[in-house]
Design a protein around this motif. Structure first.
Motif, PDB file in Angstrom:
ATOM      1  N   ASN A  31      -7.698  78.098  80.119  1.00  0.00           N
ATOM      2  CA  ASN A  31      -8.364  78.545  78.901  1.00  0.00           C
ATOM      3  C   ASN A  31      -7.954  79.990  78.643  1.00  0.00           C
ATOM      4  OD1 ASN A  31     -10.280  76.212  78.379  1.00  0.00           O
ATOM      5  ND2 ASN A  31     -10.798  76.727  80.488  1.00  0.00           N
ATOM      6  N   PHE A  51      -0.587  73.980  73.211  1.00  0.00           N
ATOM      7  CA  PHE A  51      -1.865  74.675  73.104  1.00  0.00           C
ATOM      8  C   PHE A  51      -2.776  73.927  72.130  1.00  0.00           C
ATOM      9  CE2 PHE A  51       1.492  77.640  74.022  1.00  0.00           C
ATOM     10  CZ  PHE A  51       0.982  78.457  75.016  1.00  0.00           C
ATOM     11  N   THR A  52      -4.029  73.749  72.513  1.00  0.00           N
ATOM     12  CA  THR A  52      -5.023  73.235  71.579  1.00  0.00           C
ATOM     13  C   THR A  52      -5.965  74.380  71.220  1.00  0.00           C
ATOM     14  OG1 THR A  52      -6.500  72.495  73.359  1.00  0.00           O
ATOM     15  CG2 THR A  52      -4.922  70.910  72.500  1.00  0.00           C
ATOM     16  N   VAL A  53      -6.289  74.489  69.953  1.00  0.00           N
ATOM     17  CA  VAL A  53      -7.125  75.585  69.466  1.00  0.00           C
ATOM     18  C   VAL A  53      -8.591  75.189  69.582  1.00  0.00           C
ATOM     19  CG1 VAL A  53      -7.620  77.114  67.524  1.00  0.00           C
ATOM     20  CG2 VAL A  53      -5.293  76.225  67.855  1.00  0.00           C
ATOM     21  N   ARG A  54      -9.363  75.997  70.280  1.00  0.00           N
ATOM     22  CA  ARG A  54     -10.800  75.740  70.444  1.00  0.00           C
ATOM     23  C   ARG A  54     -11.621  76.523  69.431  1.00  0.00           C
ATOM     24  NH1 ARG A  54     -12.506  77.205  76.170  1.00  0.00           N
ATOM     25  NH2 ARG A  54     -14.428  76.180  75.497  1.00  0.00           N
ATOM     26  N   VAL A 103      -7.910  79.226  73.192  1.00  0.00           N
ATOM     27  CA  VAL A 103      -7.028  78.062  73.229  1.00  0.00           C
ATOM     28  C   VAL A 103      -6.965  77.502  74.638  1.00  0.00           C
ATOM     29  CG1 VAL A 103      -5.623  79.022  71.353  1.00  0.00           C
ATOM     30  CG2 VAL A 103      -4.902  79.362  73.727  1.00  0.00           C
ATOM     31  N   ARG A 105      -4.285  76.030  77.258  1.00  0.00           N
ATOM     32  CA  ARG A 105      -2.842  75.999  77.525  1.00  0.00           C
ATOM     33  C   ARG A 105      -2.546  74.811  78.434  1.00  0.00           C
ATOM     34  NH1 ARG A 105      -0.313  81.192  80.262  1.00  0.00           N
ATOM     35  NH2 ARG A 105      -1.590  80.428  81.995  1.00  0.00           N
TER      36      ARG A 105
END
Length: 220
Positions: A31, A51-54, A103, A105
Motif C-alpha cells: 500500500n 497499481f490500483t487506485v484506492r 494505491v 502496488r
C-alpha cells in the motif's frame, strides 16, 4: 496487504477472489501513499508493477516530441494503472498524483500467475483492459473536441462534479493539458463559469457545481 478489507476490492482486479486466495496469493502487494504532484512512475521506465487506485486522483500523460505533454486519462478510485506491463516491459505513460492518492502496488508476476490459474481474474483483466481503451477514446472524443466551454463542462462532469458535495479540481494548467487548450483559456472559462453561477468556489479550493447547467453546456 489490506486487500480483504479494502473499500474498493469489488471494483479492482481481484474482485471475486476468496479470503483464502487473497491471503495466499496477494502477500507481495504494498500500500503506497502518493503525495499530490508526486510521480508514481514515468513513461519508458521498466514496468514491474500494476497499481490500483484506492483514493485520490492520478493523471496519465505522454510526452510529445515537441516537448509538450498530453494528458490521456484520469484515474479515480477503483481504476488500474500500468496494465500495459502485462504485454510489455515498460510503462507507456507517466503517472502523477493530481490529488494525494493511496494505491496498491501489485507485482506483475503476481497478476500473470493469477491469469494462468484463475479464469475469473483472467476475464476481469480483459474487461479492465477494454475499459482503459474505452476511457482513452472518451478523452480524445469528448474532452478534445468542441468549444472550450463544452470541453470544460464535460471535464467537470467526468471528475464527478455533480453538485452533491464539494470537489477538489486539478490546476488550471492540468485542465488545459487535459482539454487541449491553453492555461489562460482554462482560467478564463472557469472564471466565466463562476460568474454565471455554474460553479461556486470556497477558500479551500473546492467547488460545488450546477450539474444541470454543466450538462446543457456539455451537450452543446
Amino acid at each position: 496487504s489490506k486487500c480483504v478489507v479494502c473499500d474498493v476490492r469489488n471494483f479492482v482486479l481481484f474482485a471475486g477472489l476468496s479470503v483464502n486466495e487473497l491471503n495466499t496469493i496477494l502477500q507481495p502487494i504494498d500500500n503506497l501513499h502518493v503525495p499530490q504532484h508526486s510521480t508514481l512512475y514515468e513513461q519508458g521506465e521498466p514496468a514491474p508493477h500494476l497499481f490500483t487506485v484506492r483514493s485520490g486522483l492520478i493523471k496519465l500523460k505522454i510526452d510529445l516530441p515537441s516537448g509538450s505533454e498530453r494528458i490521456v486519462r484520469l484515474l479515480r478510485p477503483g481504476d488500474v494503472a500500468g496494465m500495459e506491463t502485462l504485454v510489455g516491459e515498460r510503462y507507456h505513460h507517466t503517472a502523477i498524483a493530481l490529488q494525494t492518492a493511496d494505491v496498491c502496488r501489485i507485482p506483475r508476476d503476481v497478476v500473470i500467475g493469477l491469469d494462468q490459474t484463475n479464469s475469473r481474474v483472467h476475464q476481469a483483466l480483459l474487461r479492465r483492459w477494454q475499459n482503459s481503451v474505452d476511457q482513452a477514446d472518451h478523452f480524445i472524443t469528448a474532452l478534445s473536441t468542441g468549444p472550450a466551454e463544452a470541453r470544460m463542462a464535460r471535464l467537470l462532469i467526468t471528475l464527478g462534479c455533480t453538485g452533491d458535495q464539494p470537489e477538489t479540481l486539478p490546476s488550471r494548467e492540468d485542465m488545459g493539458a487535459l482539454l487541449g487548450i491553453t492555461t489562460e483559456t482554462a482560467s478564463r472559462t472557469m472564471a466565466e463559469f463562476k460568474r454565471r453561477g455554474l460553479i461556486h468556489a470556497d477558500r479551500g479550493g473546492e467547488v460545488v457545481c450546477d450539474h444541470a447547467g454543466l450538462a446543457i453546456l456539455a451537450n452543446s
